[in-house]
Structure formats: C-alpha cells, structure tokens
Design a protein around this motif. Structure first.
Motif, short mmCIF file in Angstrom:
data_model
loop_
_atom_site.label_atom_id
_atom_site.label_comp_id
_atom_site.label_asym_id
_atom_site.label_seq_id
_atom_site.Cartn_x
_atom_site.Cartn_y
_atom_site.Cartn_z
N GLU A 110 -6.70 7.21 -2.58
CA GLU A 110 -6.34 6.28 -1.29
C GLU A 110 -6.38 4.84 -1.51
O GLU A 110 -7.34 4.34 -2.38
CB GLU A 110 -7.13 6.73 -0.27
N PRO A 116 4.06 -1.66 3.14
CA PRO A 116 4.05 -0.42 3.74
C PRO A 116 4.76 0.63 2.72
O PRO A 116 5.83 0.09 2.20
CB PRO A 116 4.82 -0.46 5.16
N GLN A 117 4.23 1.93 2.70
CA GLN A 117 4.94 2.69 1.81
C GLN A 117 5.64 3.84 2.45
O GLN A 117 5.69 3.92 3.78
CB GLN A 117 3.74 3.35 0.89
N GLN A 119 6.44 7.95 2.60
CA GLN A 119 6.14 9.12 2.12
C GLN A 119 7.33 10.07 1.26
O GLN A 119 8.30 9.88 1.60
CB GLN A 119 5.89 9.99 3.46
N ILE A 142 3.77 9.04 -2.95
CA ILE A 142 3.23 8.82 -1.73
C ILE A 142 3.03 10.23 -0.86
O ILE A 142 3.97 10.63 -0.51
CB ILE A 142 3.90 7.78 -1.02
N TRP A 144 1.30 10.70 1.91
CA TRP A 144 1.28 10.25 3.43
C TRP A 144 1.10 8.81 3.46
O TRP A 144 0.57 8.00 2.55
CB TRP A 144 0.13 10.83 4.09
N ALA A 145 1.32 7.92 4.78
CA ALA A 145 1.44 6.53 4.66
C ALA A 145 1.53 6.22 5.94
O ALA A 145 2.05 6.71 6.89
CB ALA A 145 2.83 6.11 4.11
N ASN A 146 0.59 4.96 6.06
CA ASN A 146 0.65 4.29 7.41
C ASN A 146 1.16 3.12 7.38
O ASN A 146 1.39 2.63 6.41
CB ASN A 146 -0.98 4.07 7.97
N GLN A 150 -1.77 1.46 4.53
CA GLN A 150 -2.78 2.32 3.83
C GLN A 150 -2.09 3.73 3.57
O GLN A 150 -1.48 4.25 4.14
CB GLN A 150 -3.86 2.66 4.82
N SER A 151 -2.15 4.34 2.42
CA SER A 151 -1.71 5.32 1.81
C SER A 151 -2.51 6.36 0.93
O SER A 151 -3.24 5.97 0.36
CB SER A 151 -0.28 4.85 0.83
N VAL A 153 -2.36 8.95 -2.34
CA VAL A 153 -1.33 9.13 -3.63
C VAL A 153 -1.77 10.50 -4.25
O VAL A 153 -2.99 10.42 -4.47
CB VAL A 153 -1.52 7.91 -4.41
#
Length: 328
Positions: A110, A116-117, A119, A142, A144-146, A150-151, A153
């Motif tokens: 994490e 921002p990333q 998904q 990726i 999940w991504a916020n 914050q992601s 990996v």
C-alpha cells in the motif's frame, strides 16, 4: 461473498468472477439454498459454505464459524507490515511517479503516490527494503486507488530472489507485531476413524479441499494430526483424509490413533483448526494417485463421495459402523 442460488447459472458466474478477482486464493463464498439436494451443485460451482433458507441468525453464526477461522489464517499468511520507505513507479513510456510505501506484504504494498492512480494500471517499480535492505524491483498493477493518491499495489512479476528477500524481511519485522490467535472449531465429535481418514460431526465444518489440523487434548497431553477436508456436509460434519505424504505425517497419524486406542473409556477434547495451504497440495497428490495402497473402506468412501448424495453417503457411513461393531 454470499450468493443466492435461486438462479444457479447466474450464481455460478458470480462465484467464478469472485475466484478470478481474488487470484483464486482468498475469496470466502457462501451459497443460499432452498433445496438441500442442490448442495453438490453449489459446491461444484465454487461455494465454500451453504446456508439453507429460511436463514436464522443462529444458523448463520454456527455455519460460518469455520469461515472466520479460515479468514484469520489467511490474514496470518498475508501479513502486512507497516513501513515508511520511498518507492518509484515507472510507466512503459518512461513517466515516473514517486510515492511513500505505507504497508508491505509478500503479494503487494500500500502506498501514497504523488498523484492519483488508476485501477488496473501497470508499472515497473523499485524500492529498497528499510534499514539497509536490498533493492527490490519488478512489475506491478494498481489493485485499488483513492483520489488522494493512496493505492493498493499487487505484485505481478517478482523474481524469486526478490520474493525471498521480501518474505524474510516481513518475517523478521513481524516478530514484534501482535499475532491474532487462530480460532478452532469446537464441539467436534470423532465418529469414524481409520488409517486413511476420519469423519467428524460438527455444526461448523470446514469447506472441501481446506487443510486442517486435528488436535486431541486430555489433561496435559496433546497430539496433532494433519489432513484435508474431502467431503463437507453443511451443519452436520466433514470427512477428512489424513496427510500421509511423508514419514513424519504417517507417524502423526499413528500417534493420533494410538492416543485414542490406549485410553478406552476416556473422551479427549477434539479441536479442528485451519491448517497450512501445503496440506491441500499433498492431498491432491493422494487423490490423483488413487487409494489402492489402502484396504480402507472409510477412505474409499471419502474418495468416492461425489458419486453419492449426502443421504446415501451418511447411510453408507452408518453401515460401515454397524459392520465394524459386529467385527469387534
């Protein structure tokens, strides 16, 4: 994941997608059934557990107690260690994104990225393990991504030397972390036993193909035996094949049986805990090689359970008990 099997085709598709999304390892699935004769259909579709309609709170708590034990085991296997270390992500066209790693596990990390990333995006990555550790690099995705960067990996391509390095670092760093106690399935009754396997009556059986450890306790004595669940009857019990791939495992089985046979008239406490993933692989080898090495009617029944309905299996089990009583 809980799936209603009123529409079996759609339910099977949902379970299949859940299995893919979890990389085939950590999804715990339960099927809701009206018809108890459809249990094998739900299991073949990929359900781990079955709940019969109408559902009560008591039934759900008892039936899913084994699911909680499995999830605790998975959390132990997928241990995540808090860490703060710089990490770099690089796209295929050379764009580099800096970030701070927040958590590290054997399967991923994490992080908080500088931007921002998205998904599903894939990167090359590299970072150095804290406290002078080696550099780790590979390919990632990726998961999940916020919006704040914050992601989560997931490692896709990690060389064996890097995987070993990460595993050793996590094991060393996790020694001071609190360990969540594994939760045994209680109120178990051992009703049938042979050199090859056993049947345990319990309202909270583990799913088929799950590795387990049977633990007998009496006063200050304890003996354990490894196995894998071959057949599961919801809210009734489970048939377990003993792991006997190695001499150590065969010795475990003999100690387990000797512990019982040398104490007639006593009732040792039996607990069943989730075991290690490796036991399942051993049991797969045993199943694929057949059971010809055993003159064992119980083991034969466990091997052939898919050809029998639940009632036919239990009837055959009771018949074996009666035969054993006559012989003894």
């Amino acid at each position: 994941m809980v799936v209603d099997f009123d529409d079996p085709a759609s339910a099977a598709l949902i379970l299949q997608e859940a299995y893919k999304a979890s990389s085939g390892s950590s999804a715990i699935t339960a099927a809701l059934l009206n018809d108890k004769t459809k249990v094998r259909i739900a299991f073949r579709a990929g359900a781990n557990f079955v709940l019969y309609k109408p559902i009560s709170v008591e039934q759900a708590e008892v039936s899913l107690r084994a699911a909680i034990a499995i999830m605790k085991r998975e959390r132990r296997r997928s241990l995540r260690v808090p860490v703060q270390a710089p990490v770099w992500l690089k796209t295929d066209i050379g764009h580099e994104v800096e970030g701070i790693m927040l958590m590290l596990s054997e399967n991923g990390m994490e992080l908080m990225a500088s931007e921002p990333q998205m998904q599903g995006a894939q990167y090359d990555f590299h970072f150095s393990l804290p406290e002078g550790g080696s550099e780790i690099n590979g390919r990632c995705e990726i998961a999940w991504a916020n919006p704040n960067g914050q992601s989560g990996v997931r490692f896709l391509d990690l060389a064996e030397e890097f995987r070993v390095g990460v595993k050793k670092w996590i094991a060393s760093s996790a020694q001071n972390l609190p360990q969540e106690a594994l939760e045994p399935v209680l109120h178990c009754k051992l009703t049938d036993l042979s050199l090859g396997g056993c049947y345990v009556e319990t309202q909270s059986p583990f799913p088929e193909r799950v590795g387990v450890v049977l633990c007998l306790k009496l006063s200050n004595m304890e003996v354990q035996c490894e196995g894998v669940v071959r057949v599961m009857h919801p809210a009734l019990g489970m048939g377990i094949i003993f792991a006997s791939h190695t001499q150590e495992q065969r010795d475990q089985v003999h100690r387990f049986i000797d512990f019982l046979s040398s104490r007639p008239g006593t009732a040792p406490e039996l607990q069943v805990l989730p075991g290690t993933a490796g036991i399942v692989a051993v049991a797969d080898d045993m199943m694929s090689s057949g059971s010809s090495e055993y003159d064992d009617s119980l083991l034969e029944l466990l091997h052939n359970h898919e050809n029998l309905s639940q009632e036919d299996f239990l009837d055959e089990l009771r018949q074996q008990r009666r035969t054993a009583e006559v012989v003894s």
